[in-house]
Motif scaffolding. Sequence first.
Motif, PDB file in Angstrom:
ATOM      1  N   LEU A 171       0.824  -1.221   0.000  1.00  0.00           N
ATOM      2  CA  LEU A 171       0.000   0.000   0.000  1.00  0.00           C
ATOM      3  C   LEU A 171       0.854   1.266   0.000  1.00  0.00           C
ATOM      4  O   LEU A 171       0.483   2.275  -0.601  1.00  0.00           O
ATOM      5  CB  LEU A 171      -0.945  -0.008   1.200  1.00  0.00           C
ATOM      6  N   ALA A 172       2.031   1.218   0.654  1.00  0.00           N
ATOM      7  CA  ALA A 172       2.903   2.398   0.686  1.00  0.00           C
ATOM      8  C   ALA A 172       3.421   2.709  -0.712  1.00  0.00           C
ATOM      9  O   ALA A 172       3.357   3.857  -1.182  1.00  0.00           O
ATOM     10  CB  ALA A 172       4.067   2.161   1.658  1.00  0.00           C
ATOM     11  N   GLU A 220       8.067  -4.531  -8.152  1.00  0.00           N
ATOM     12  CA  GLU A 220       7.581  -5.388  -7.053  1.00  0.00           C
ATOM     13  C   GLU A 220       8.166  -6.788  -7.224  1.00  0.00           C
ATOM     14  O   GLU A 220       8.098  -7.357  -8.304  1.00  0.00           O
ATOM     15  CB  GLU A 220       6.045  -5.416  -7.057  1.00  0.00           C
ATOM     16  N   GLY A 221       8.719  -7.311  -6.135  1.00  0.00           N
ATOM     17  CA  GLY A 221       9.375  -8.616  -6.200  1.00  0.00           C
ATOM     18  C   GLY A 221       8.417  -9.773  -6.439  1.00  0.00           C
ATOM     19  O   GLY A 221       8.776 -10.773  -7.058  1.00  0.00           O
ATOM     20  N   GLY A 232       1.203  -6.295  -1.442  1.00  0.00           N
ATOM     21  CA  GLY A 232       2.057  -6.526  -0.272  1.00  0.00           C
ATOM     22  C   GLY A 232       1.384  -7.410   0.759  1.00  0.00           C
ATOM     23  O   GLY A 232       0.883  -8.503   0.440  1.00  0.00           O
ATOM     24  N   LEU A 233       1.332  -6.942   1.990  1.00  0.00           N
ATOM     25  CA  LEU A 233       0.801  -7.741   3.101  1.00  0.00           C
ATOM     26  C   LEU A 233      -0.718  -7.879   3.064  1.00  0.00           C
ATOM     27  O   LEU A 233      -1.303  -8.515   3.932  1.00  0.00           O
ATOM     28  CB  LEU A 233       1.228  -7.123   4.436  1.00  0.00           C
ATOM     29  N   HIS A 267      -8.531  -7.871   7.483  1.00  0.00           N
ATOM     30  CA  HIS A 267      -8.123  -6.472   7.667  1.00  0.00           C
ATOM     31  C   HIS A 267      -9.349  -5.612   7.931  1.00  0.00           C
ATOM     32  O   HIS A 267     -10.369  -5.763   7.258  1.00  0.00           O
ATOM     33  CB  HIS A 267      -7.435  -5.944   6.408  1.00  0.00           C
ATOM     34  N   VAL A 268      -9.243  -4.718   8.913  1.00  0.00           N
ATOM     35  CA  VAL A 268     -10.288  -3.717   9.122  1.00  0.00           C
ATOM     36  C   VAL A 268      -9.627  -2.345   9.170  1.00  0.00           C
ATOM     37  O   VAL A 268      -8.420  -2.233   9.349  1.00  0.00           O
ATOM     38  CB  VAL A 268     -11.099  -3.956  10.420  1.00  0.00           C
ATOM     39  N   VAL A 324      14.405  -6.032  -6.486  1.00  0.00           N
ATOM     40  CA  VAL A 324      15.580  -5.169  -6.587  1.00  0.00           C
ATOM     41  C   VAL A 324      16.639  -5.677  -5.617  1.00  0.00           C
ATOM     42  O   VAL A 324      16.363  -5.848  -4.430  1.00  0.00           O
ATOM     43  CB  VAL A 324      15.192  -3.709  -6.284  1.00  0.00           C
ATOM     44  N   ALA A 355       4.807   1.131   6.259  1.00  0.00           N
ATOM     45  CA  ALA A 355       4.038   1.318   7.485  1.00  0.00           C
ATOM     46  C   ALA A 355       4.947   1.455   8.700  1.00  0.00           C
ATOM     47  O   ALA A 355       4.534   1.967   9.731  1.00  0.00           O
ATOM     48  CB  ALA A 355       3.079   0.149   7.669  1.00  0.00           C
ATOM     49  N   THR A 386      -0.237  -0.156  10.088  1.00  0.00           N
ATOM     50  CA  THR A 386      -1.606  -0.329   9.623  1.00  0.00           C
ATOM     51  C   THR A 386      -1.668   0.055   8.149  1.00  0.00           C
ATOM     52  O   THR A 386      -0.707   0.607   7.598  1.00  0.00           O
ATOM     53  CB  THR A 386      -2.562   0.608  10.389  1.00  0.00           C
ATOM     54  N   MET A 387      -2.811  -0.170   7.548  1.00  0.00           N
ATOM     55  CA  MET A 387      -3.006   0.265   6.159  1.00  0.00           C
ATOM     56  C   MET A 387      -2.932   1.792   6.104  1.00  0.00           C
ATOM     57  O   MET A 387      -2.332   2.361   5.189  1.00  0.00           O
ATOM     58  CB  MET A 387      -4.349  -0.243   5.646  1.00  0.00           C
TER      59      MET A 387
HETATM   60  C1  LIG Z   1      -2.455 -10.806   8.751  1.00  0.00           C
HETATM   61  C2  LIG Z   1      -2.410  -9.302   8.802  1.00  0.00           C
HETATM   62  C3  LIG Z   1      -3.486  -8.609   9.305  1.00  0.00           C
HETATM   63  C4  LIG Z   1      -3.455  -7.218   9.339  1.00  0.00           C
HETATM   64  N1  LIG Z   1      -4.552  -6.551   9.781  1.00  0.00           N
HETATM   65  C5  LIG Z   1      -4.610  -5.216   9.619  1.00  0.00           C
HETATM   66  C6  LIG Z   1      -5.815  -4.531   9.883  1.00  0.00           C
HETATM   67  O1  LIG Z   1      -6.827  -5.113  10.285  1.00  0.00           O
HETATM   68  N2  LIG Z   1      -5.841  -3.179   9.691  1.00  0.00           N
HETATM   69  C7  LIG Z   1      -4.743  -2.505   9.232  1.00  0.00           C
HETATM   70  O2  LIG Z   1      -4.856  -1.285   9.030  1.00  0.00           O
HETATM   71  N3  LIG Z   1      -3.575  -3.136   8.988  1.00  0.00           N
HETATM   72  C8  LIG Z   1      -3.482  -4.479   9.149  1.00  0.00           C
HETATM   73  N4  LIG Z   1      -2.324  -5.130   8.870  1.00  0.00           N
HETATM   74  C9  LIG Z   1      -1.121  -4.336   8.535  1.00  0.00           C
HETATM   75  C10 LIG Z   1      -1.107  -3.867   7.082  1.00  0.00           C
HETATM   76  O3  LIG Z   1      -1.430  -4.931   6.207  1.00  0.00           O
HETATM   77  C11 LIG Z   1       0.300  -3.369   6.747  1.00  0.00           C
HETATM   78  O4  LIG Z   1       0.712  -2.410   7.689  1.00  0.00           O
HETATM   79  C12 LIG Z   1       0.406  -2.722   5.378  1.00  0.00           C
HETATM   80  O5  LIG Z   1      -0.256  -3.485   4.386  1.00  0.00           O
HETATM   81  C13 LIG Z   1       1.890  -2.573   5.025  1.00  0.00           C
HETATM   82  O6  LIG Z   1       2.043  -1.986   3.749  1.00  0.00           O
HETATM   83  P1  LIG Z   1       3.478  -1.576   3.238  1.00  0.00           P
HETATM   84  O7  LIG Z   1       3.328  -1.106   1.838  1.00  0.00           O
HETATM   85  O8  LIG Z   1       4.118  -0.670   4.216  1.00  0.00           O
HETATM   86  O9  LIG Z   1       4.388  -2.907   3.280  1.00  0.00           O
HETATM   87  P2  LIG Z   1       4.221  -4.307   2.542  1.00  0.00           P
HETATM   88  O10 LIG Z   1       2.791  -4.629   2.374  1.00  0.00           O
HETATM   89  O11 LIG Z   1       5.101  -5.247   3.285  1.00  0.00           O
HETATM   90  O12 LIG Z   1       4.826  -4.051   1.083  1.00  0.00           O
HETATM   91  C14 LIG Z   1       6.197  -4.132   0.793  1.00  0.00           C
HETATM   92  C15 LIG Z   1       6.345  -4.738  -0.598  1.00  0.00           C
HETATM   93  O13 LIG Z   1       7.723  -4.681  -0.972  1.00  0.00           O
HETATM   94  C16 LIG Z   1       8.016  -5.850  -1.714  1.00  0.00           C
HETATM   95  N5  LIG Z   1       9.482  -6.018  -1.680  1.00  0.00           N
HETATM   96  C17 LIG Z   1      10.272  -6.324  -0.614  1.00  0.00           C
HETATM   97  N6  LIG Z   1      11.576  -6.306  -0.989  1.00  0.00           N
HETATM   98  C18 LIG Z   1      11.594  -5.983  -2.299  1.00  0.00           C
HETATM   99  C19 LIG Z   1      12.646  -5.784  -3.232  1.00  0.00           C
HETATM  100  N7  LIG Z   1      13.933  -5.919  -2.882  1.00  0.00           N
HETATM  101  N8  LIG Z   1      12.331  -5.451  -4.514  1.00  0.00           N
HETATM  102  C20 LIG Z   1      11.035  -5.307  -4.887  1.00  0.00           C
HETATM  103  N9  LIG Z   1       9.988  -5.472  -4.039  1.00  0.00           N
HETATM  104  C21 LIG Z   1      10.277  -5.800  -2.761  1.00  0.00           C
HETATM  105  C22 LIG Z   1       7.245  -6.938  -0.989  1.00  0.00           C
HETATM  106  O14 LIG Z   1       7.064  -8.070  -1.834  1.00  0.00           O
HETATM  107  C23 LIG Z   1       5.944  -6.204  -0.677  1.00  0.00           C
HETATM  108  O15 LIG Z   1       4.990  -6.357  -1.704  1.00  0.00           O
HETATM  109  C24 LIG Z   1      -2.309  -6.508   8.878  1.00  0.00           C
HETATM  110  C25 LIG Z   1      -1.211  -7.223   8.387  1.00  0.00           C
HETATM  111  C26 LIG Z   1      -1.258  -8.599   8.326  1.00  0.00           C
HETATM  112  C27 LIG Z   1      -0.085  -9.328   7.758  1.00  0.00           C
END
Ligand SMILES: Cc1cc2nc3c(=O)[nH]c(=O)nc-3n(C[C@H](O)[C@H](O)[C@H](O)COP(=O)(O)OP(=O)(O)OC[C@H]3O[C@@H](n4cnc5c(N)ncnc54)[C@H](O)[C@@H]3O)c2cc1C
Length: 441
Positions: A11-12, A31-32, A38-39, A55-56, A236, A404, A413-414
């Motif tokens: 999402l970031a 994206e890898g 992502g998560l 997720h909520v 990457v 995040a 969080t999201m």
């Molecule tokens: C089971 C679960 C339940 C959750 N419940 C909630 C909830 O109810 N409410 C809420 O708000 N949040 C919830 N969260 C948290 C939320 O999902 C995360 O905080 C948020 O999605 C993180 O987003 P992000 O983009 O920061 O990181 P990520 O989603 O981790 O994205 C990082 C991305 O980078 C990619 N990547 C890594 N290294 C490389 C590289 N070298 N080259 C290319 N790509 C790479 C990864 O594949 C990944 O797609 C939950 C998380 C989980 C796992």
Amino acid sequence: MKRVAVVGGGLAGITAALELADAGCAVVLLEGRPKLGGLTHSFERSGRWIDNGQHVFLRCCTSYLRLLDRLGVRDQVHLQRRLDVPVLSGRHSGVGRIRRNGMPAPLHLGPALLSYRWLTVAERIAAVRAALAMRRVDRTAAEVDAQSFGDWLAAHGQDARAVEALWELIGIATLNARAEDASLAVAATVFQLGLLERSDAADIGWSSVPLQQLHGAAAARALTAAGAAVRLRARVRVLDEKDGGWAIEGETYDDVVLAVPPADAAALLPDGAVELPGGWAEALGSSPIVNAHVVFDRVVLDEPFVAGVDSPLQWVFDRGTEPDGQYIAVSLSAADALIDVPVADLRDVLVPALRQLLPAAADARVKEFFVTRERNATFRPAPGSGRFRPGATTNRAGLHLAGAWTATGWPATMEGAVRSGEAAAASVLNAAAVPVPDAAS
Ligand SMILES: Cc1cc2nc3c(=O)[nH]c(=O)nc-3n(C[C@H](O)[C@H](O)[C@H](O)COP(=O)(O)OP(=O)(O)OC[C@H]3O[C@@H](n4cnc5c(N)ncnc54)[C@H](O)[C@@H]3O)c2cc1C
């Protein structure tokens, strides 16, 4: 035209890439994995779409809601008209409810707290006092970040029962940490912005469609339509500084947004790019979430979700009724003790607990039981963790951070992820982030 690589399609990264493409940059998202999101992702199993974890979000997640608007999927989430959480006990019958009325904050929660079934009258009054004191905690102060939420609760008259049946009910699910293991500053962010400052802030929302459809697939469409290139399976491995820009796999960019998890960021960041203590990614750490997916042969839950006390169950969600049954997801946060437990052992604990919590499940047959595990679901929002969370702008020109886990003030969080993506885009554009109101009206 600025050429920008966004590394990481969670999402970031999605947010940063979209904002930069909308601002006229030439964006390549790398994206890898084979899909975006992502998560937050989903997979197909026995003809059902399964989310990796329930997720909520809350109405105060204004940046996340704005992203849903930008992705054109706002109509694919459900948002409660008014906060209402049924709380069931594994030992006693009856329903406690954490819900708001139509009064302004903080009066909106008063009647619910003062009649909350799972606390004694004295505990309810003490909880109201503590909630009022929580409104005054300075969530931006480093010394507050260094304090434990659990210690603060104890110092404000909250006994073990109040912590378990009230504060951790919300705290564990949002912080992914027990009160004693959580920073007071991060907890105060959740309770102030989510519950105590605006009456409508904590209305709960959830996706009506698989997360992959809501985020990853919608983002791929929106990014392509905005002129960004999306490259999947493009992990990457090295980031090189070159001619005043950045080289990735032979291509050069003016700017790079690293929107990857902490350990991946630490491996890719050049020395000295962030002013953080050595070993910061390990120090930030990670915390697991486990989801149990249970299909019963009949309808056992007639609410969208319930929370549990006196039970190993935390939150239980209706994932859809089927012609001959119902699919239920049990979300277990701060799941250190469960992450390596075999499926059969989890089933032996969780199915009887479901039968105790949900009377209609007592005689129901379990048709399917399986588990999803996210070992690195979130960073650990431990006391003092704020000093391991960098901002969007690094010491190197053209290199920016999102995720995040970065310094959003929010737990992982999201909403935190989307805010970090906005901050990174603003850092690339060398502009102040557009201030976002803390709660949607
Ligand atoms: C089971 C679960 C339940 C959750 N419940 C909630 C909830 O109810 N409410 C809420 O708000 N949040 C919830 N969260 C948290 C939320 O999902 C995360 O905080 C948020 O999605 C993180 O987003 P992000 O983009 O920061 O990181 P990520 O989603 O981790 O994205 C990082 C991305 O980078 C990619 N990547 C890594 N290294 C490389 C590289 N070298 N080259 C290319 N790509 C790479 C990864 O594949 C990944 O797609 C939950 C998380 C989980 C796992």
